[in-house]
Design an enzyme around this catalytic site. Structure first.
Site, PDB file in Angstrom:
ATOM      1  CE  LYS A  14      -2.100  -0.675   3.878  1.00 41.67           C
ATOM      2  NZ  LYS A  14      -1.416  -2.194   4.419  1.00 41.67           N
ATOM      3  NE  ARG A  89      -3.471  -1.341  10.709  1.00 40.26           N
ATOM      4  CZ  ARG A  89      -2.622  -0.543  10.280  1.00 40.26           C
ATOM      5  NH1 ARG A  89      -2.564   0.534   9.657  1.00 40.26           N
ATOM      6  NH2 ARG A  89      -1.321  -1.360   9.932  1.00 40.26           N
ATOM      7  NE  ARG A 124       7.444  -2.378   6.097  1.00 40.75           N
ATOM      8  CZ  ARG A 124       6.142  -1.978   6.085  1.00 40.75           C
ATOM      9  NH1 ARG A 124       5.396  -2.021   4.961  1.00 40.75           N
ATOM     10  NH2 ARG A 124       5.464  -2.571   7.439  1.00 40.75           N
ATOM     11  NE  ARG A 156       6.865  -0.289  10.376  1.00 42.57           N
ATOM     12  CZ  ARG A 156       5.818  -0.227   9.867  1.00 42.57           C
ATOM     13  NH1 ARG A 156       5.285   0.383   8.750  1.00 42.57           N
ATOM     14  NH2 ARG A 156       4.728  -0.680  10.475  1.00 42.57           N
ATOM     15  NE  ARG A 167       2.750  -4.881  11.328  1.00 45.43           N
ATOM     16  CZ  ARG A 167       3.718  -4.432  10.478  1.00 45.43           C
ATOM     17  NH1 ARG A 167       4.811  -5.193  10.535  1.00 45.43           N
ATOM     18  NH2 ARG A 167       3.450  -3.593   9.729  1.00 45.43           N
TER      19      ARG A 167
HETATM   20  P1  AMP Z   1       1.459   0.479   9.554  1.00 47.02           P
HETATM   21  O1  AMP Z   1       2.603   1.543   9.517  1.00 47.02           O
HETATM   22  O2  AMP Z   1       0.307   0.849   8.853  1.00 47.02           O
HETATM   23  O3  AMP Z   1       1.563  -0.925   9.573  1.00 47.02           O
HETATM   24  O4  AMP Z   1       1.073   0.845  11.177  1.00 47.02           O
HETATM   25  C1  AMP Z   1       1.810   0.603  12.120  1.00 47.02           C
HETATM   26  C2  AMP Z   1       1.047   0.232  13.595  1.00 47.02           C
HETATM   27  O5  AMP Z   1       0.758   1.424  13.917  1.00 47.02           O
HETATM   28  C3  AMP Z   1       0.243  -0.807  13.543  1.00 47.02           C
HETATM   29  O6  AMP Z   1       0.704  -2.118  13.667  1.00 47.02           O
HETATM   30  C4  AMP Z   1      -0.904  -0.042  14.654  1.00 47.02           C
HETATM   31  O7  AMP Z   1      -0.248  -0.546  15.568  1.00 47.02           O
HETATM   32  C5  AMP Z   1      -0.609   1.379  14.337  1.00 47.02           C
HETATM   33  N1  AMP Z   1      -1.575   1.682  13.369  1.00 47.02           N
HETATM   34  C6  AMP Z   1      -1.756   2.408  12.365  1.00 47.02           C
HETATM   35  N2  AMP Z   1      -2.845   2.609  11.691  1.00 47.02           N
HETATM   36  C7  AMP Z   1      -3.808   2.277  12.555  1.00 47.02           C
HETATM   37  C8  AMP Z   1      -5.199   2.141  12.643  1.00 47.02           C
HETATM   38  N3  AMP Z   1      -6.007   2.696  11.669  1.00 47.02           N
HETATM   39  N4  AMP Z   1      -5.892   1.902  13.849  1.00 47.02           N
HETATM   40  C9  AMP Z   1      -5.066   1.116  14.687  1.00 47.02           C
HETATM   41  N5  AMP Z   1      -3.819   1.195  14.891  1.00 47.02           N
HETATM   42  C10 AMP Z   1      -3.047   1.777  13.710  1.00 47.02           C
END
Ligand code: AMP
Length: 210
Positions: A14, A89, A124, A156, A167
């Site tokens: 994405k 999410r 990544r 990360r 996840r």
């Molecule tokens: P991402 O970079 O999108 O993979 O997000 C990293 C982490 O941020 C996720 O594993 C969640 O802990 C938190 N996170 C990001 N977006 C959301 C969301 N819309 N709702 C809840 N947690 C989020």
């Protein structure tokens, strides 16, 4: 005006597709993950509260993320549209968008199997200075530029194996129900996220009539 949601498991591309796509269309990519990571880095109250959830691969509570997102899309640069990358999410997050009358034009569902996701996420890396995403796996996309020093990249914490597994479970249980949610509203289009970047961009342009 084009308001898009990129929906799909972590590692489905994405962020990478957004980075490439916004070179052509002048709308911002809004990643709640990036917003949360900035809050953590800045040491804000929100960041402190979010950090534990993020490190273990759990979702940050809806009320925190919804406020953060609404504040962001109220900014001027979102007036001609945006790509939401990683939001909503959960069903309550999607309902909050509807309650706030945020009109969504299309939801792009990035479809990918778990074994490919695990492999991609483990390769990544993030470029520290720019936040750009690279992949150090053989044949990984986008490849790390030959002249880039590996020290400029970081992994990360939640791309480490223990968090990746969690996840995925979280995605399948809490986020995947959004596929049916948006399908019911006639907004869903699916792309095969197994593909390379160019065919995904072509498919996306096709879906959006660009
Ligand atoms: P991402 O970079 O999108 O993979 O997000 C990293 C982490 O941020 C996720 O594993 C969640 O802990 C938190 N996170 C990001 N977006 C959301 C969301 N819309 N709702 C809840 N947690 C989020």
């Amino acid at each position: 005006m084009m308001n898009l949601i990129f929906l799909g498991p972590p590692g489905a591309g994405k962020g990478t597709v957004s980075q490439r796509f916004i070179e052509d269309v002048n709308i911002p990519q809004i990643s709640t993950g990036d917003l949360l990571r900035s809050a953590v880095k800045a040491g804000s109250a929100l960041g402190l509260e979010a950090k534990g959830y993020m490190d273990s691969g759990e979702l940050v509570p809806d009320n925190l993320v919804i406020g953060l997102l609404q504040e962001r899309i109220a900014k001027d640069d979102c007036q001609s549209g945006f790509i939401l990358d990683g939001f909503p999410r959960t069903i309550p997050q999607a309902e909050a968008l509807e309650a706030a009358n945020v009109k969504i034009d299309k939801v792009i569902n990035f479809d990918l199997e778990d074994d490919v996701i695990i492999k991609r996420l483990s390769g990544r890396r993030i470029h520290k200075a720019t936040g750009k995403i690279y992949n150090v796996n053989p044949g990984g996309i986008p490849a790390v530029p030959a002249d880039m020093n590996p020290d400029e990249l970081l992994q990360r914490d939640d791309d480490k194996p223990e968090a990746i597994a969690n996840r995925l479970v979280v995605y399948r249980n809490q986020t995947e129900p959004l596929v049916a949610f948006y399908e019911k509203r006639g907004l869903l289009a699916t792309v095969d996220a197994n593909n390379d970047l160019p065919p995904i961009i072509i498919a996306l342009n096709d879906i959006l009539g660009l």
